[in-house]
Design an enzyme around this catalytic site. Sequence first.
Site, PDB file in Angstrom:
ATOM      1  N   PRO A   6      -4.164  -0.059  18.789  1.00 42.59           N
ATOM      2  CA  PRO A   6      -3.873  -0.476  17.402  1.00 42.59           C
ATOM      3  C   PRO A   6      -4.100   0.609  16.346  1.00 42.59           C
ATOM      4  CG  PRO A   6      -5.821  -1.586  18.261  1.00 42.59           C
ATOM      5  CD  PRO A   6      -5.245  -0.824  19.386  1.00 42.59           C
ATOM      6  N   LYS A  49       1.009  -0.243  15.181  1.00 43.40           N
ATOM      7  CA  LYS A  49       2.393  -0.335  15.654  1.00 43.40           C
ATOM      8  C   LYS A  49       2.707  -1.592  16.469  1.00 43.40           C
ATOM      9  CE  LYS A  49       3.990   3.243  13.786  1.00 43.40           C
ATOM     10  NZ  LYS A  49       3.857   2.565  12.522  1.00 43.40           N
ATOM     11  N   TYR A  84      -9.343   5.225   7.692  1.00 43.73           N
ATOM     12  CA  TYR A  84      -9.493   5.528   9.120  1.00 43.73           C
ATOM     13  C   TYR A  84     -10.555   6.615   9.245  1.00 43.73           C
ATOM     14  CZ  TYR A  84      -5.068   3.122  10.167  1.00 43.73           C
ATOM     15  OH  TYR A  84      -4.080   2.174  10.320  1.00 43.73           O
ATOM     16  N   TYR A  92       3.772   6.510  10.411  1.00 43.90           N
ATOM     17  CA  TYR A  92       2.931   5.352  10.084  1.00 43.90           C
ATOM     18  C   TYR A  92       3.750   4.262   9.384  1.00 43.90           C
ATOM     19  CZ  TYR A  92      -1.244   2.705   8.771  1.00 43.90           C
ATOM     20  OH  TYR A  92      -2.196   1.712   8.644  1.00 43.90           O
ATOM     21  N   HIS A 111       0.837  -1.200   0.000  1.00 42.27           N
ATOM     22  CA  HIS A 111       0.000   0.000   0.000  1.00 42.27           C
ATOM     23  C   HIS A 111       0.871   1.247   0.000  1.00 42.27           C
ATOM     24  CE1 HIS A 111      -4.152  -1.630   1.500  1.00 42.27           C
ATOM     25  NE2 HIS A 111      -3.671  -2.309   0.463  1.00 42.27           N
TER      26      HIS A 111
HETATM   27  P1  FAS Z   1       1.793 -12.106  21.644  1.00 45.43           P
HETATM   28  O1  FAS Z   1       0.824 -11.752  22.745  1.00 45.43           O
HETATM   29  O2  FAS Z   1       1.339 -12.147  20.235  1.00 45.43           O
HETATM   30  O3  FAS Z   1       2.451 -13.529  21.946  1.00 45.43           O
HETATM   31  C1  FAS Z   1       2.808 -13.914  23.260  1.00 45.43           C
HETATM   32  C2  FAS Z   1       2.742 -15.427  23.327  1.00 45.43           C
HETATM   33  O4  FAS Z   1       3.190 -15.829  24.629  1.00 45.43           O
HETATM   34  C3  FAS Z   1       1.326 -15.965  23.157  1.00 45.43           C
HETATM   35  O5  FAS Z   1       1.300 -16.994  22.208  1.00 45.43           O
HETATM   36  C4  FAS Z   1       0.974 -16.474  24.554  1.00 45.43           C
HETATM   37  O6  FAS Z   1       0.136 -17.616  24.515  1.00 45.43           O
HETATM   38  C5  FAS Z   1       2.332 -16.830  25.114  1.00 45.43           C
HETATM   39  N1  FAS Z   1       2.385 -16.825  26.586  1.00 45.43           N
HETATM   40  C6  FAS Z   1       1.797 -15.956  27.422  1.00 45.43           C
HETATM   41  N2  FAS Z   1       2.087 -16.281  28.695  1.00 45.43           N
HETATM   42  C7  FAS Z   1       2.891 -17.387  28.652  1.00 45.43           C
HETATM   43  C8  FAS Z   1       3.506 -18.193  29.627  1.00 45.43           C
HETATM   44  N3  FAS Z   1       3.371 -17.942  30.936  1.00 45.43           N
HETATM   45  N4  FAS Z   1       4.256 -19.244  29.225  1.00 45.43           N
HETATM   46  C9  FAS Z   1       4.417 -19.500  27.894  1.00 45.43           C
HETATM   47  N5  FAS Z   1       3.842 -18.776  26.916  1.00 45.43           N
HETATM   48  C10 FAS Z   1       3.088 -17.734  27.302  1.00 45.43           C
HETATM   49  N6  FAS Z   1      -1.333  -4.865  16.632  1.00 45.43           N
HETATM   50  C11 FAS Z   1      -1.427  -4.200  15.465  1.00 45.43           C
HETATM   51  O7  FAS Z   1      -0.411  -3.713  14.956  1.00 45.43           O
HETATM   52  N7  FAS Z   1      -2.659  -4.087  14.830  1.00 45.43           N
HETATM   53  C12 FAS Z   1      -3.797  -4.653  15.349  1.00 45.43           C
HETATM   54  O8  FAS Z   1      -4.873  -4.552  14.775  1.00 45.43           O
HETATM   55  C13 FAS Z   1      -3.730  -5.361  16.563  1.00 45.43           C
HETATM   56  N8  FAS Z   1      -4.849  -5.954  17.086  1.00 45.43           N
HETATM   57  C14 FAS Z   1      -4.743  -6.625  18.295  1.00 45.43           C
HETATM   58  C15 FAS Z   1      -5.863  -7.248  18.888  1.00 45.43           C
HETATM   59  C16 FAS Z   1      -5.753  -7.910  20.123  1.00 45.43           C
HETATM   60  C17 FAS Z   1      -6.961  -8.581  20.749  1.00 45.43           C
HETATM   61  C18 FAS Z   1      -4.508  -7.953  20.788  1.00 45.43           C
HETATM   62  C19 FAS Z   1      -4.371  -8.637  22.144  1.00 45.43           C
HETATM   63  C20 FAS Z   1      -3.391  -7.349  20.205  1.00 45.43           C
HETATM   64  C21 FAS Z   1      -3.494  -6.690  18.950  1.00 45.43           C
HETATM   65  N9  FAS Z   1      -2.394  -6.091  18.334  1.00 45.43           N
HETATM   66  C22 FAS Z   1      -2.467  -5.431  17.162  1.00 45.43           C
HETATM   67  C23 FAS Z   1      -1.113  -6.159  18.937  1.00 45.43           C
HETATM   68  C24 FAS Z   1      -0.534  -7.504  18.603  1.00 45.43           C
HETATM   69  O9  FAS Z   1      -0.447  -7.678  17.220  1.00 45.43           O
HETATM   70  C25 FAS Z   1       0.793  -7.585  19.307  1.00 45.43           C
HETATM   71  O10 FAS Z   1       1.546  -6.398  19.133  1.00 45.43           O
HETATM   72  C26 FAS Z   1       1.608  -8.767  18.866  1.00 45.43           C
HETATM   73  O11 FAS Z   1       0.833  -9.920  19.021  1.00 45.43           O
HETATM   74  C27 FAS Z   1       2.861  -8.779  19.733  1.00 45.43           C
HETATM   75  O12 FAS Z   1       3.482  -9.988  19.558  1.00 45.43           O
HETATM   76  P2  FAS Z   1       4.195 -10.715  20.787  1.00 45.43           P
HETATM   77  O13 FAS Z   1       5.020  -9.722  21.528  1.00 45.43           O
HETATM   78  O14 FAS Z   1       4.802 -11.930  20.217  1.00 45.43           O
HETATM   79  O15 FAS Z   1       3.030 -11.078  21.834  1.00 45.43           O
HETATM   80  C1  PHB Z   2      -5.872  -4.607  10.866  1.00 48.72           C
HETATM   81  O1  PHB Z   2      -5.899  -4.846   9.659  1.00 48.72           O
HETATM   82  O2  PHB Z   2      -6.187  -5.447  11.742  1.00 48.72           O
HETATM   83  C2  PHB Z   2      -5.422  -3.244  11.317  1.00 48.72           C
HETATM   84  C3  PHB Z   2      -4.882  -2.372  10.396  1.00 48.72           C
HETATM   85  C4  PHB Z   2      -4.465  -1.109  10.807  1.00 48.72           C
HETATM   86  C5  PHB Z   2      -4.604  -0.745  12.134  1.00 48.72           C
HETATM   87  C6  PHB Z   2      -5.142  -1.628  13.073  1.00 48.72           C
HETATM   88  C7  PHB Z   2      -5.556  -2.891  12.658  1.00 48.72           C
HETATM   89  O3  PHB Z   2      -4.208   0.503  12.544  1.00 48.72           O
END
Ligand code: FAS
Ligand code: PHB
Length: 390
Positions: free
Chosen positions: A292, A296, A200, A383, A72
């Site tokens: 989100p 980032k 957005y 961004y 994009h």
């Molecule tokens: P993660 O949370 O992805 O991974 C951590 C891992 O550790 C998990 O698999 C968990 O099961 C494991 N774990 C936890 N406790 C443990 C333990 N005690 N022992 C062993 N394993 C354990 N970011 C965006 O950029 N855009 C978005 O739209 C967006 N939407 C999101 C929606 C939700 C509901 C959430 C929660 C986050 C969202 N995020 C988004 C942020 C997300 O993408 C995170 O930044 C990303 O998953 C970060 O990756 P990790 O640091 O690997 O953490």
């Molecule tokens: C998504 O595609 O899940 C998404 C994209 C941009 C954002 C947040 C979420 O800022």
Amino acid sequence: MRVQVAIIGSGPAGLLLGQLLYKAGISNVIIEQRSKEYVLGRIRAGVLEQGTVDLMDEAGVGQRMHAEGLVHDGTELCFKGERHRIDFKKLVNKTVMIYGQTEVTRDLMDAREAEGLTTVYEAHNVSVHDFDGAHPKVRYEQDGVTHEVQCDFIAGCDGFHGVCRASVPQDALRTYERVYPFGWLGILSDTPPVSHELIYCNHERGFALCSQRSPTRSRYYVQCSLDDKAENWSDEAFWAELRLRLDEEAAANLITGPSIEKSIAPLRSFVAEPLRFGTLFLAGDAAHIVPPTGAKGLNLAASDVRFLWQAMVDHYRGNQVALEHYSERCLSRIWKAERFSWWMTSLMHRFPDTGEFGQKIQEAELAYLVGSTAAATSLAENYVGLPFQD
Ligand code: FAS
Ligand code: PHB
């Protein structure tokens, strides 16, 4: 078991670190509390900065991303019923890659399996020990047996609710937090995206975002109240609310369909300082959370991993400088991403105290943004991802 690095968590941070360390000849194991299927089932991020794309290539797992990801050149801001494009390519000569976190995770898991590397799934009661000394250990239970991993370093990639940050003495940790008074109700549908780029939307009914995963799969969000529940929203109610927050053309072009996933994510800004405690290093959501809105979260996790991977490679070559500066190098970038995510969230959402004056101020700032090359360039460079100061 003995490895050089024990990684806790099989999310994008843990998997990316594991792959980069393996390619550098540094032995590692990933210990994950959930099943592989559960981890893959989480629907999260969708936008990759160029720095994250480069790291996926460095890890040797970029093939499918380049084949299926969507590049994009810009994004659109919608307010007062009109859409305005922010042209990343023209303003900062950079782009972003639309490629779901689920696919990033799948590519990294497939590569790890293909290399015969060990990931312990469904590990229970994971605990970390002696990381204030030279011989840290990780323990976990599986099938009623307690296992121990001896290592040189522990990488806490276990997310916001993980065990690693929770195992640090509280007086050694400073945390900073802001919880937002609303959530994002997200829907995934096998329908063509409403537009070729993301939209957005600032609207007096609340924020909305039109995102996508492929030419046939869309991801949409509407701001909702914190006490709302996904099951309270029928698909029809979601589509109707989204339409109300879009401009006329997008509302008319929106192709709806059954949801294949529907969930509510809370929004929070959070940073834990520092990121290093002896031989324990935090990376990703274990150390920080961003709302989100600025896309980032995943990219910041990749940014930490980049610094930690480079620092560990240097360590085993006898150079400790990068490891000693890991925390400050990450935090410099973390706080800039926290600021941008907070700013985008404050600009695009309806807060309880926004009111009519606040709405006019938001609309004025948006009008300034889309009318000023300087302001639009500032948004664009944040961004697409600030450059790494190596
Ligand atoms: P993660 O949370 O992805 O991974 C951590 C891992 O550790 C998990 O698999 C968990 O099961 C494991 N774990 C936890 N406790 C443990 C333990 N005690 N022992 C062993 N394993 C354990 N970011 C965006 O950029 N855009 C978005 O739209 C967006 N939407 C999101 C929606 C939700 C509901 C959430 C929660 C986050 C969202 N995020 C988004 C942020 C997300 O993408 C995170 O930044 C990303 O998953 C970060 O990756 P990790 O640091 O690997 O953490
Ligand atoms: C998504 O595609 O899940 C998404 C994209 C941009 C954002 C947040 C979420 O800022």
